[in-house]
Design an enzyme around this catalytic site. Sequence first.
Site, PDB file in Angstrom:
ATOM      1  N   TYR A   1       8.165  -4.077   6.974  1.00  0.00           N
ATOM      2  CA  TYR A   1       7.705  -5.275   7.681  1.00  0.00           C
ATOM      3  C   TYR A   1       6.560  -5.924   6.905  1.00  0.00           C
ATOM      4  O   TYR A   1       5.776  -5.230   6.256  1.00  0.00           O
ATOM      5  CB  TYR A   1       7.157  -4.897   9.060  1.00  0.00           C
ATOM      6  CG  TYR A   1       8.175  -4.475  10.085  1.00  0.00           C
ATOM      7  CD1 TYR A   1       8.705  -5.399  10.983  1.00  0.00           C
ATOM      8  CD2 TYR A   1       8.581  -3.158  10.191  1.00  0.00           C
ATOM      9  CE1 TYR A   1       9.614  -5.001  11.961  1.00  0.00           C
ATOM     10  CE2 TYR A   1       9.491  -2.758  11.165  1.00  0.00           C
ATOM     11  CZ  TYR A   1       9.998  -3.683  12.039  1.00  0.00           C
ATOM     12  OH  TYR A   1      10.892  -3.304  13.006  1.00  0.00           O
TER      13      TYR A   1
ATOM     14  N   TYR B   1      13.817   2.551   8.597  1.00  0.00           N
ATOM     15  CA  TYR B   1      12.520   3.002   8.079  1.00  0.00           C
ATOM     16  C   TYR B   1      12.035   4.217   8.855  1.00  0.00           C
ATOM     17  O   TYR B   1      12.375   4.414  10.014  1.00  0.00           O
ATOM     18  CB  TYR B   1      11.481   1.863   8.141  1.00  0.00           C
ATOM     19  CG  TYR B   1      11.251   1.286   9.512  1.00  0.00           C
ATOM     20  CD1 TYR B   1      10.331   1.865  10.386  1.00  0.00           C
ATOM     21  CD2 TYR B   1      11.942   0.150   9.938  1.00  0.00           C
ATOM     22  CE1 TYR B   1      10.108   1.328  11.647  1.00  0.00           C
ATOM     23  CE2 TYR B   1      11.734  -0.386  11.199  1.00  0.00           C
ATOM     24  CZ  TYR B   1      10.822   0.211  12.049  1.00  0.00           C
ATOM     25  OH  TYR B   1      10.612  -0.307  13.290  1.00  0.00           O
TER      26      TYR B   1
ATOM     27  N   ARG C   1      13.906   4.940  12.288  1.00  0.00           N
ATOM     28  CA  ARG C   1      14.443   3.932  13.191  1.00  0.00           C
ATOM     29  C   ARG C   1      15.762   3.396  12.643  1.00  0.00           C
ATOM     30  O   ARG C   1      15.850   3.065  11.458  1.00  0.00           O
ATOM     31  CB  ARG C   1      13.492   2.728  13.336  1.00  0.00           C
ATOM     32  CG  ARG C   1      12.177   2.911  14.035  1.00  0.00           C
ATOM     33  CD  ARG C   1      12.167   3.222  15.509  1.00  0.00           C
ATOM     34  NE  ARG C   1      13.288   2.893  16.373  1.00  0.00           N
ATOM     35  CZ  ARG C   1      13.483   1.744  17.006  1.00  0.00           C
ATOM     36  NH1 ARG C   1      12.652   0.739  16.862  1.00  0.00           N
ATOM     37  NH2 ARG C   1      14.519   1.572  17.799  1.00  0.00           N
TER      38      ARG C   1
ATOM     39  N   HIS D   1      17.462  -2.568  13.028  1.00  0.00           N
ATOM     40  CA  HIS D   1      17.368  -3.348  14.269  1.00  0.00           C
ATOM     41  C   HIS D   1      16.619  -4.648  14.055  1.00  0.00           C
ATOM     42  O   HIS D   1      15.832  -4.775  13.117  1.00  0.00           O
ATOM     43  CB  HIS D   1      16.679  -2.533  15.373  1.00  0.00           C
ATOM     44  CG  HIS D   1      15.247  -2.199  15.059  1.00  0.00           C
ATOM     45  ND1 HIS D   1      14.892  -1.116  14.293  1.00  0.00           N
ATOM     46  CD2 HIS D   1      14.100  -2.807  15.400  1.00  0.00           C
ATOM     47  CE1 HIS D   1      13.580  -1.078  14.175  1.00  0.00           C
ATOM     48  NE2 HIS D   1      13.059  -2.096  14.835  1.00  0.00           N
TER      49      HIS D   1
ATOM     50  N   HIS E   1      14.242  -7.303  16.424  1.00  0.00           N
ATOM     51  CA  HIS E   1      13.542  -7.507  17.698  1.00  0.00           C
ATOM     52  C   HIS E   1      13.834  -8.907  18.234  1.00  0.00           C
ATOM     53  O   HIS E   1      13.784  -9.880  17.477  1.00  0.00           O
ATOM     54  CB  HIS E   1      12.028  -7.371  17.507  1.00  0.00           C
ATOM     55  CG  HIS E   1      11.583  -6.002  17.098  1.00  0.00           C
ATOM     56  ND1 HIS E   1      11.182  -5.055  17.996  1.00  0.00           N
ATOM     57  CD2 HIS E   1      11.476  -5.417  15.877  1.00  0.00           C
ATOM     58  CE1 HIS E   1      10.833  -3.945  17.353  1.00  0.00           C
ATOM     59  NE2 HIS E   1      11.005  -4.144  16.054  1.00  0.00           N
TER      60      HIS E   1
END
Lengths: 233, 196
Positions: free
Chosen positions: A105, A144, A154, A157, A159
């Site tokens: 991110y 990640y 995770r 995905h 959000h």
Amino acid sequence: MADVFKPRDWSSHPAYLSPDYKSTALRSPTKPLIPLTQSLSEITGPVYGQESVGPLDADLTKNGAGTGEPLGERIIVTGQVLDEDGRPVPDTLIEVWQANAAGRYVHAADQHDAPLDPNFFGGGRCATNAEGWYAFRTIKPGAYPWGNHLNAWRPNHIHFSLFGPSFATRLITQMYFPSDPLLELDPIFLATPEGARDRLVADFSMESTEAGIALGYRFDIVLRGRNETPMDS
Amino acid sequence: MTKKQTPSQTIGPFFAYGLTPEQYDYNLNSVAMPQLTGENQEGTAIRIEGQVFDGEGAAVGDAMIEIWQADTAGRYAHPSDNRGSNTGFKGFGRVGTGTDPEQRFFFETVKPGAVGQGQAPHINVIVFMRGMLNHAYTRIYFSDEAEANTTDPVLATVPAERRGTLIAERDTRKGTTVYRFDIHMQGPKETVFFDL
């Protein structure tokens, strides 16, 4: 007179306290929620639609691009936002954010040792049209690692944040990808009641795929519907 | 055609560049800010500030708080309020707790009017954070509205010993009215959260 909204369906949503997702231990309310009869305060809500979407906001392959193109697999994500009665939710804002193709991110607090992409930001927004349809273009996010337990990862995905027509219909969720082996190991996904989990997983969609450009995924979202009993006023 | 609700999932720790980018200095405009008021906003300017505490009393630095409120005359800027707001006040604010050294959140807004007869002035609140799989609804009431608070139909449903968790304490600082509203996720001062 205006319609009130159907209750949050607690058989569809995760419990606040979900012990395998360790951060819930100190952050979940311990006392029962107090029932609140809906009034104007709940059946109204912030109005955000198409006017909140800038020219590049719905193209995450472009809105963070510097001199080149982001790395990774281009995808289209599209779907319809409906209420529980199958009625489209028109002209409502959808905000999205995600990791880059390497699973990193841009957020300053993300310390995962994977490269940032100088051509990818990962935040964007779009709005539904009159029939509730939305679409945005992006890069498929990477998996990640995170600190929940040893070797926790995770699943891929994106959000999603939605307003819908009222404060009562507010929803923040995550869209997952089909056939991801990490899903059955992920305490956040698994906190969702078993029968509701597949609603969080997009379908691969050949119909939405743009030939020669990007693979398509279909993700429909269902917000709380309206009750037949109108609010007393 | 009956559909089932899409499940909620956590906002996670990395929402800021998507949802509160200007506050956190990312290169995207924000749709909502901690400042709700424009120039010459009709009404009494107030500041609301507080912290979010976890079950061990630690201030949470990755929460997001949203507020939705009526204008100074108690009207919502929404089609279901047929009075509308005629003060140019949108009434929605959003803030993250990650940019203040003490993990405080703050809003600059106007004090709302009472929405209906018998109701006390209040602000509707949603709390999101990493570690919360569903958002939580609460309300801010005001300590200087003691009389109105006694007749409010929602406060009346809250056990008397817990009502204080919903009441922001008024203070005056350099001529500005400041209301302090802390959110306790757990513990003896656990904030009242609503199912609506």
